[in-house]
Design an enzyme around this catalytic site. Structure first.
Site, PDB file in Angstrom:
ATOM      1  N   ASP A  31      -7.977  62.055  34.814  1.00  4.46           N
ATOM      2  CA  ASP A  31      -9.255  61.713  35.415  1.00  4.46           C
ATOM      3  C   ASP A  31      -9.463  60.219  35.170  1.00  4.46           C
ATOM      4  O   ASP A  31      -8.804  59.628  34.306  1.00  4.46           O
ATOM      5  CB  ASP A  31     -10.361  62.541  34.756  1.00  4.46           C
ATOM      6  N   MET A  32     -10.366  59.592  35.899  1.00  2.00           N
ATOM      7  CA  MET A  32     -10.559  58.146  35.733  1.00  2.00           C
ATOM      8  C   MET A  32     -11.822  57.814  34.932  1.00  2.00           C
ATOM      9  O   MET A  32     -11.746  57.430  33.772  1.00  2.00           O
ATOM     10  CB  MET A  32     -10.574  57.467  37.099  1.00  2.00           C
ATOM     11  N   LYS A  42      -9.681  69.929  41.498  1.00  2.00           N
ATOM     12  CA  LYS A  42      -8.538  69.164  40.994  1.00  2.00           C
ATOM     13  C   LYS A  42      -7.353  70.065  40.639  1.00  2.00           C
ATOM     14  O   LYS A  42      -6.199  69.717  40.902  1.00  2.00           O
ATOM     15  CB  LYS A  42      -8.949  68.339  39.771  1.00  2.00           C
TER      16      LYS A  42
END
Length: 279
Positions: A9-10, A201
């Site tokens: 994830d960012m 996701k």
């Protein structure tokens, strides 16, 4: 069993609170991962074009599960593009007329994201931080693009991901009225994505794993927010950041330091050096 896929994830995970990362350190790690045949995947609620901007040196070598799983790209090639039917888009837009004051939303599509002219300029600028391709639109009916998500920016949610009662009530109304049509997920810090049910996701990672012949036990994934739960649960090595919300920590098998302490990069070192739990 060796690691074959690493998914990050960012916001709140790979990126620090300043939206940066140690580029020199990571690129050195990436070269070693690539030489070992490990795939690097960015799994985020953000737009593909924004995600690519964080990796200018390797943007066309890596893969993206963008828009919370609605748009999947590998080495510059589309793997999957979700699509909401026009009647569903109309129902969502009708429901969003009840947005709380101070809120905004964008319609997320393959070529761009779109924001109605009725929203103020400062909200457009705020959304541009996450949507590098963002256009004004006078009428939603004029959008000629493949729509797969709505992104909401809501007031009253703090940096610990705790939404106000007013916002929770609104999200509950969304779930009730759009049940089975679209699913609200939290991206943290006042952001709610309305996604196509099942296109999260973990589903995006599953598509890439099938493409590459990779088992769950060969996957390491990192996350901090509500939209990471399925991915962290599915991965053989699911890591919660130290700054993650409680539900992520409950499903994660492992934990690492916070995003401001380079927790992801620290685990990558363990993978490269084949140290516990990767020995």
């Amino acid at each position: 069993m060796p690691i074959k896929l690493l998914a990050v994830d960012m916001d709140g995970t790979f990126l620090s609170s300043r939206k940066t990362y140690d580029r020199q350190r990571f690129l050195a790690q990436y070269r070693q991962l690539k030489d070992a045949g490990v795939k690097f995947v960015v799994a985020s609620g953000n737009q593909r074009y924004q995600l690519e901007s964080f990796f200018p040196e390797i943007y066309d070598e890596i893969s993206y599960v963008a828009e919370n799983g609605a748009y999947i790209v590998s080495e510059g090639q589309d793997v999957f593009v979700g699509e909401l039917p026009r009647p569903a888009i109309g129902r969502v837009l009708e429901t969003l007329t009840e947005l709380p004051a101070g809120s905004a939303f964008v319609v997320c599509a393959k070529r761009s994201a779109y924001m109605h002219r009725s929203f103020p300029e400062h909200m457009f600028s705020q959304m541009q931080r996450h949507y590098h391709r963002l256009q004004w639109v006078e009428d939603y009916a004029h959008i000629d693009d493949t729509v797969f998500k709505f992104a909401l920016s809501l007031p009253g949610q703090d940096t610990t991901h705790q939404a106000s009662g007013h916002i929770r009530a609104f999200v509950h109304r969304l779930e009730s009225r759009l049940d089975g049509l679209i699913a609200p997920v939290s991206s943290g810090f006042g952001a709610i994505d309305l996604i196509i049910p099942g296109l999260h996701k973990a589903n995006g990672l599953r598509m890439l794993q099938e493409k590459w012949g990779i088992f769950d036990a060969e996957v390491v994934a990192f996350g901090d927010g509500g939209n990471d739960i399925e991915m962290i649960s599915q991965a053989g090595y699911g890591y919660a950041m130290d700054n993650a919300i409680a539900p992520i920590k409950e499903v994660a098998k492992y934990r690492t330091e916070s995003n401001d302490e380079a927790g992801v990069l620290n685990v990558i070192d363990l993978i490269i050096e084949r140290r516990h739990p990767f020995n």
